[in-house]
Scaffold this motif. Structure first.
Motif, mmCIF file in Angstrom:
data_model
loop_
_atom_site.group_PDB
_atom_site.id
_atom_site.type_symbol
_atom_site.label_atom_id
_atom_site.label_comp_id
_atom_site.label_asym_id
_atom_site.label_seq_id
_atom_site.Cartn_x
_atom_site.Cartn_y
_atom_site.Cartn_z
ATOM 1 N N THR A 10 0.858 -1.185 0.000
ATOM 2 C CA THR A 10 0.000 0.000 0.000
ATOM 3 C C THR A 10 0.892 1.231 0.000
ATOM 4 O O THR A 10 2.120 1.126 0.155
ATOM 5 C CB THR A 10 -0.906 0.037 1.239
ATOM 6 O OG1 THR A 10 -0.070 0.164 2.411
ATOM 7 C CG2 THR A 10 -1.747 -1.230 1.349
ATOM 8 N N VAL A 11 0.282 2.405 -0.159
ATOM 9 C CA VAL A 11 1.070 3.639 -0.103
ATOM 10 C C VAL A 11 1.805 3.726 1.221
ATOM 11 O O VAL A 11 2.998 4.084 1.286
ATOM 12 C CB VAL A 11 0.150 4.867 -0.302
ATOM 13 C CG1 VAL A 11 0.905 6.167 0.021
ATOM 14 C CG2 VAL A 11 -0.386 4.917 -1.724
ATOM 15 N N ALA A 12 1.140 3.355 2.301
ATOM 16 C CA ALA A 12 1.751 3.455 3.632
ATOM 17 C C ALA A 12 2.917 2.479 3.790
ATOM 18 O O ALA A 12 3.981 2.854 4.317
ATOM 19 C CB ALA A 12 0.695 3.188 4.701
ATOM 20 N N ILE B 165 4.525 8.133 -5.596
ATOM 21 C CA ILE B 165 3.871 7.090 -4.800
ATOM 22 C C ILE B 165 2.413 7.455 -4.551
ATOM 23 O O ILE B 165 1.511 6.613 -4.687
ATOM 24 C CB ILE B 165 4.617 6.888 -3.468
ATOM 25 C CG1 ILE B 165 6.035 6.349 -3.727
ATOM 26 C CG2 ILE B 165 3.854 5.923 -2.565
ATOM 27 C CD1 ILE B 165 6.917 6.331 -2.495
ATOM 28 N N VAL B 166 2.174 8.704 -4.181
ATOM 29 C CA VAL B 166 0.807 9.140 -3.896
ATOM 30 C C VAL B 166 -0.051 9.078 -5.157
ATOM 31 O O VAL B 166 -1.202 8.607 -5.123
ATOM 32 C CB VAL B 166 0.812 10.571 -3.321
ATOM 33 C CG1 VAL B 166 -0.627 11.095 -3.186
ATOM 34 C CG2 VAL B 166 1.499 10.589 -1.971
ATOM 35 N N GLU B 167 0.486 9.529 -6.285
ATOM 36 C CA GLU B 167 -0.273 9.526 -7.533
ATOM 37 C C GLU B 167 -0.618 8.100 -7.941
ATOM 38 O O GLU B 167 -1.758 7.798 -8.345
ATOM 39 C CB GLU B 167 0.532 10.203 -8.641
ATOM 40 C CG GLU B 167 -0.191 10.220 -9.988
ATOM 41 C CD GLU B 167 0.684 10.722 -11.127
ATOM 42 O OE1 GLU B 167 0.198 10.754 -12.265
ATOM 43 O OE2 GLU B 167 1.861 11.041 -10.883
ATOM 44 N N ALA B 168 0.370 7.185 -7.867
ATOM 45 C CA ALA B 168 0.117 5.792 -8.239
ATOM 46 C C ALA B 168 -0.930 5.172 -7.318
ATOM 47 O O ALA B 168 -1.805 4.412 -7.757
ATOM 48 C CB ALA B 168 1.413 4.993 -8.186
ATOM 49 N N GLY B 169 -0.858 5.513 -6.037
ATOM 50 C CA GLY B 169 -1.835 4.989 -5.089
ATOM 51 C C GLY B 169 -3.236 5.469 -5.381
ATOM 52 O O GLY B 169 -4.220 4.741 -5.173
ATOM 53 N N THR B 170 -3.337 6.709 -5.871
ATOM 54 C CA THR B 170 -4.649 7.273 -6.201
ATOM 55 C C THR B 170 -5.267 6.565 -7.404
ATOM 56 O O THR B 170 -6.471 6.281 -7.431
ATOM 57 C CB THR B 170 -4.523 8.777 -6.494
ATOM 58 O OG1 THR B 170 -3.978 9.432 -5.345
ATOM 59 C CG2 THR B 170 -5.882 9.381 -6.825
#
Length: 616
Positions: free
Chosen positions: A404-406, A428-433
């Motif tokens: 996960t992002v975390a 990382i945040v963009e891919a997680g979104t």
């Protein structure tokens, strides 16, 4: 050609008395092909075929051949003590005779009955032809001296050898890690004639950074260690490969070297074990030729394969055993691994995360960290200092595997010497979104369906030639494929789409990558098991079921070979009598045979015959 003496009868009876485990070991050692074998007589005939005998004799060392020759020179069956006396008279060591006899009986080239041993006539005939074939006779076997002793390794040479062997061992372990990683992404196809298909060969060579000719060697080492296996014509990682990738450098090498040692045939292990501190090379080959007089090219090739892999694994370097190699042969893989690890370059546990989304390891990254980092980033350069690169698709891949992002952010923070650069944080945040924009489920029991909140994404999937093999078609607000969920999911994941798998209720589920369910070696085991079952069905121990069939085959062999048998007959008063008979024919449930001793012809009901055996 079938044997023309009582060997087939005696050997068939001996084979029939083996356990399934003993029979399986024998069939493997003699490389018996069972297509035409229906019962133990067929098996005995196959074992007494001259080509099969010569193959078995090629596996025997000089000392065992002396025992076999001494046994064959006797007039009939003799005891182990008499065999030892004959060996001693030839100037050879009689102490090893018991072991030799057990070995040759286990190979079915000697028969044993009532603790007396006999060499089948077919084996004796083959041995008698050796001088004409350029092979040593019995006297030469006993008198020819061994080649000169091998050159011992000096202390200075040992230090150089250890440095080179550690380099080889580290490179091979790293290459096999790359091999497994590449096969996880895409299995390699095995050709029907053997060998990996050329496109896959090139792909694997590139991933491992080795010459294309080395791929087969490294694949063999990995397969021997149970890390990859051939399944349905494709080379795939096994479940054990996941644990291996997460192990320490010492554990990785120990498994590879331990598999090499475990699969080392006893004869070759004996050769190498006694020369663990001496130079191998040409002198080793001279010794092998002397020790196995009939081994020829086959034995040379067997030794070559294991000495070649010993070089790759750092057990030797330039045909000189390393300190870990000597420890492996003497004390096993665990002890050897502790020595090898002390020679490996020091591992690191932290890396540099850079603004260009690259990751640089200042030294060999600890395997457990490397294995996890590979799920998040792509390897760009593999050496003592490796480099990786993070991308949107690599983050998607990590999330498909359960990250996960975390968890990604936490892992990178723990191993980073420089924190997480802002561009990497954004990525990382963009891919997680976006992850999960494409969702794959199962419909109609086994077919896959694809849905997305972005209709443009579905239109892209329909026209993407890279995934055209999935045969996607539109079905309302979804795409459907004739293939199952796992295949569609991993194909889209490898094509770098933000794909996730879901169950029928829409909940996200994790799918494991396909792994080999069984090794190709099982095919041979299955073939052996089928042959043993066929032999047992044709020769059950239940006399009511197969006693008549067994008797019929014994008599048939005796009639064709004009053999004299000891026939035990049940008399009217319940007692038995033995007759020395030469069977002539069987008809109408009766045996017609010539009684040589009484010089009369006897006719006996088959139902009154208790047993038959070679004449004494």
């Amino acid at each position: 050609m079938p044997a023309t003496d009582d060997s087939a009868l005696a050997l068939a009876a001996q084979l029939r008395g083996l356990t399934d485990a003993e029979l399986g070991a024998l069939l493997g050692a003699r490389e018996v092909r069972g297509a035409s074998i229906k019962d133990f007589f067929d098996l005995a005939d196959a074992m007494l075929d001259p080509e099969s005998i010569q193959l078995a004799l090629g596996r025997l060392d000089r000392s065992t051949l002396i025992t076999l020759g001494a046994l064959g020179s006797a007039d009939g069956a003799i005891s182990a003590q008499d065999a030892a006396a004959r060996v001693a008279s030839l100037g050879a060591d009689p102490a090893a005779v018991a072991g030799h006899l057990a070995h040759v009986v286990g190979l079915a080239i000697v028969t044993r009955a009532d603790e007396r041993y006999a060499v089948p006539a077919a084996v004796s005939r083959q041995l008698s032809q050796w001088p004409a074939l350029g092979l040593p006779g019995l006297d030469e076997l006993a008198s020819a001296p061994a080649p000169a002793a091998l050159v011992p390794v000096s202390q200075t040479e040992a230090r150089v050898t250890d440095a080179v062997s550690a380099e080889h061992a580290f490179a091979t372990s790293s290459a096999i890690a790359e091999l497994i990683s590449e096969l996880q992404h895409e299995p390699a196809r095995e050709l029907a004639r053997g060998g990996v298909a050329l496109p896959d060969n090139k792909r694997l060579a590139a991933s491992m950074s080795v010459d294309i000719d080395r791929v087969a060697e490294l694949l063999e080492i990995a397969a021997r260690a149970g890390l990859v296996a051939l399944d349905s014509g494709r080379w795939m990682p096994t479940a054990a490969s996941t644990r291996w990738l997460g192990g320490t450098s010492g554990e990785r090498w120990a498994r590879l070297a331990g598999a090499w040692l475990e699969r080392l045939p006893a004869d070759i292990r004996g050769i190498l074990g006694h020369r663990a501190h001496a130079v191998w090379g040409e002198q080793l080959q001279e010794y092998v030729d002397w020790l196995f007089p009939a081994g020829g090219d086959r034995m040379r090739e067997r030794v070559l394969v294991y000495t070649r892999d010993a070089q790759l694994l750092g057990i030797t370097a330039d045909h000189v055993p390393s300190t870990p190699g000597a420890a492996l042969l003497a004390d096993g893989p665990t002890a050897a691994a502790s020595v090898m690890v002390s020679l490996f370059p020091t591992e690191v546990t932290q890396v540099y995360l850079q603004h260009d989304l690259s990751i640089v390891s200042p030294g060999p990254l600890a395997p457990r960290l490397d294995a996890r980092l590979r799920t998040i980033a792509d390897v760009e350069g593999r050496a003592l200092a490796s480099s990786y690169r993070v991308s949107v698709s690599s983050i998607y891949r990590a999330m498909a595997g359960g990250e996960t992002v975390a968890t990604i952010r936490q892992f990178l923070s723990e191993i980073s010497l420089t924190g997480i650069p802002q561009p990497l944080e954004y990525l990382i945040v963009e891919a997680g979104t976006r992850y999960g924009l494409v969702r794959v489920a199962t419909i109609d029991g086994d077919r896959a369906s694809i849905r997305s909140t972005d209709d443009a994404m579905l239109r892209t999937l329909l026209v993407d030639h890279g995934i055209s093999s999935l045969g996607l078609t539109r079905a309302g607000d979804r795409l459907v494929s004739r293939f199952d969920q796992a295949l569609v999911f991993w194909t889209l994941s490898e094509a770098r789409y933000p794909v996730t798998a879901e169950d029928s209720d829409g909940a996200v589920i994790l799918l494991k990558r396909p792994q080999a369910s069984r090794a190709a070696a099982h095919d041979a085991a299955d073939s052996t098991a089928n042959l043993i079952e066929r032999l047992r069905l044709g020769s059950s121990s239940d006399p009511e079921v197969t006693g008549a069939a067994w008797l019929s085959r014994q008599l048939d062999v005796a009639i064709r070979a004009k053999l004299t048998l000891t026939v035990t007959v049940l008399l009217g008063d319940g007692s038995t009598a033995d007759y020395q008979l030469e069977p002539a024919s069987v008809a109408g449930g009766r045996l017609r045979a010539l009684d040589r001793k009484a010089d009369i012809e006897r006719t006996l009901p088959l139902t009154s015959i208790v047993s038959v055996s070679p004449a004494k």
